[in-house]
Structure formats: C-alpha cells, structure tokens
Design a protein around this motif. Structure first.
Motif, short mmCIF file in Angstrom:
data_model
loop_
_atom_site.label_atom_id
_atom_site.label_comp_id
_atom_site.label_asym_id
_atom_site.label_seq_id
_atom_site.Cartn_x
_atom_site.Cartn_y
_atom_site.Cartn_z
N PRO A 73 0.80 -1.22 0.00
CA PRO A 73 0.00 0.00 0.00
C PRO A 73 0.84 1.28 0.00
O PRO A 73 0.32 2.36 0.24
CB PRO A 73 -0.77 -0.11 1.31
N TYR A 74 2.12 1.17 -0.31
CA TYR A 74 3.01 2.33 -0.22
C TYR A 74 3.00 3.13 -1.51
O TYR A 74 2.87 2.58 -2.60
CB TYR A 74 4.44 1.87 0.12
N ARG A 75 3.14 4.44 -1.35
CA ARG A 75 3.14 5.36 -2.48
C ARG A 75 4.47 6.12 -2.50
O ARG A 75 4.93 6.59 -1.47
CB ARG A 75 1.98 6.34 -2.37
N ILE A 76 5.03 6.23 -3.68
CA ILE A 76 6.26 6.99 -3.89
C ILE A 76 5.87 8.22 -4.70
O ILE A 76 5.41 8.10 -5.84
CB ILE A 76 7.29 6.14 -4.67
N ILE A 77 6.02 9.40 -4.11
CA ILE A 77 5.63 10.65 -4.76
C ILE A 77 6.91 11.32 -5.26
O ILE A 77 7.85 11.54 -4.49
CB ILE A 77 4.88 11.58 -3.79
N TYR A 78 6.93 11.67 -6.54
CA TYR A 78 8.14 12.21 -7.14
C TYR A 78 7.82 13.27 -8.19
O TYR A 78 6.66 13.46 -8.58
CB TYR A 78 8.96 11.09 -7.77
N ARG A 79 8.88 13.92 -8.63
CA ARG A 79 8.77 14.95 -9.66
C ARG A 79 9.91 14.74 -10.65
O ARG A 79 11.04 14.46 -10.25
CB ARG A 79 8.89 16.33 -9.01
N VAL A 80 9.60 14.86 -11.93
CA VAL A 80 10.61 14.73 -12.98
C VAL A 80 11.09 16.12 -13.33
O VAL A 80 10.30 17.00 -13.67
CB VAL A 80 10.04 14.02 -14.23
N THR A 81 12.41 16.32 -13.21
CA THR A 81 13.02 17.61 -13.52
C THR A 81 14.23 17.35 -14.41
O THR A 81 15.23 16.78 -13.94
CB THR A 81 13.46 18.33 -12.23
N GLY A 82 14.14 17.73 -15.67
CA GLY A 82 15.24 17.47 -16.60
C GLY A 82 15.47 15.98 -16.72
O GLY A 82 14.57 15.22 -17.04
N LYS A 83 16.67 15.53 -16.40
CA LYS A 83 17.01 14.11 -16.47
C LYS A 83 17.06 13.49 -15.07
O LYS A 83 17.72 12.47 -14.87
CB LYS A 83 18.36 13.93 -17.17
N GLN A 84 16.37 14.12 -14.14
CA GLN A 84 16.34 13.62 -12.76
C GLN A 84 14.92 13.32 -12.31
O GLN A 84 13.98 14.02 -12.69
CB GLN A 84 16.94 14.65 -11.80
N VAL A 85 14.81 12.30 -11.48
CA VAL A 85 13.56 11.98 -10.79
C VAL A 85 13.84 12.24 -9.31
O VAL A 85 14.71 11.60 -8.72
CB VAL A 85 13.15 10.51 -11.01
N ILE A 86 13.14 13.21 -8.76
CA ILE A 86 13.35 13.57 -7.36
C ILE A 86 12.20 13.00 -6.54
O ILE A 86 11.04 13.38 -6.75
CB ILE A 86 13.44 15.09 -7.18
#
Length: 108
Positions: A73-86
C-alpha cells in the motif's frame, strides 16, 4: 534515456521510519523485504518516470507536476526535472495523504 533517481532527506527519513516500524511491529525480515521492494519501485523510475499517475489529492488542487508509483500500500511521490527523478515522499497510502502531501510538498 535513463534518469537519475534522487531521494530528498524527507524521503530517506520516510524509508528509515517505515523500516523501523515494520521491524518493530512485524519482523526485521519483512522490513528488509518492503525496503528492497520500495527501492526497486523507485529504481524503475529511471527508465519510465512519466508512466506514473498524478496523485489525486494534488490533482484536486490543480497541481500536476508530481507523479506517483506504488508498491501497495506504499506510495512513492516524485517529480521529474530534466534528467532527474526527485523522490519527495514515500508513505503508506492508508495514511491521511491529503494532509501529508500538503505538509511535505506545499509547506502547509
């Protein structure tokens, strides 16, 4: 194209807290298993980060720059910026995600 995966200090702390909680309430073996699976899920983002859906709690606010991946049930919240996934947040999706996302991502 491969993307670089970066975890914020908050996401690293999330992993540590999840591991400690599972080890205490279930078993160290289960905690290691969940941590490994979460890291695999995050690692898969290096190939196809745009595949993740937008968190519904943020869409309701008109915010579309964040995405999510799951190891239920876990969620990974991220943002794509250029060639990076933060990666900003790794949490049990059964929690009050609206409040958690507002605090962590929106500073509310």
């Amino acid at each position: 194209m491969r993307y670089q995966i970066l975890l914020t200090a908050g996401a690293e702390r999330d992993l540590e807290e999840l591991h400690a909680h599972i080890a205490e309430h279930d078993s160290p073996g289960k905690a290691d298993y969940v941590l490994d699976r979460l890291m695999q899920a995050a690692g898969r983002l290096s190939a196809f980060p745009e595949r993740g859906s937008h968190p519904r709690e943020l869409l309701a606010l008109g915010i579309r720059e964040y995405r999510q991946s799951f190891f239920k049930p876990y969620r990974i919240i991220y943002r794509v910026t250029g060639k990076q996934v933060i990666v900003f947040l790794i949490a049990d999706g059964r929690r009050d995600m609206q409040s958690l996302l507002a605090r962590r991502l929106l500073g509310a």
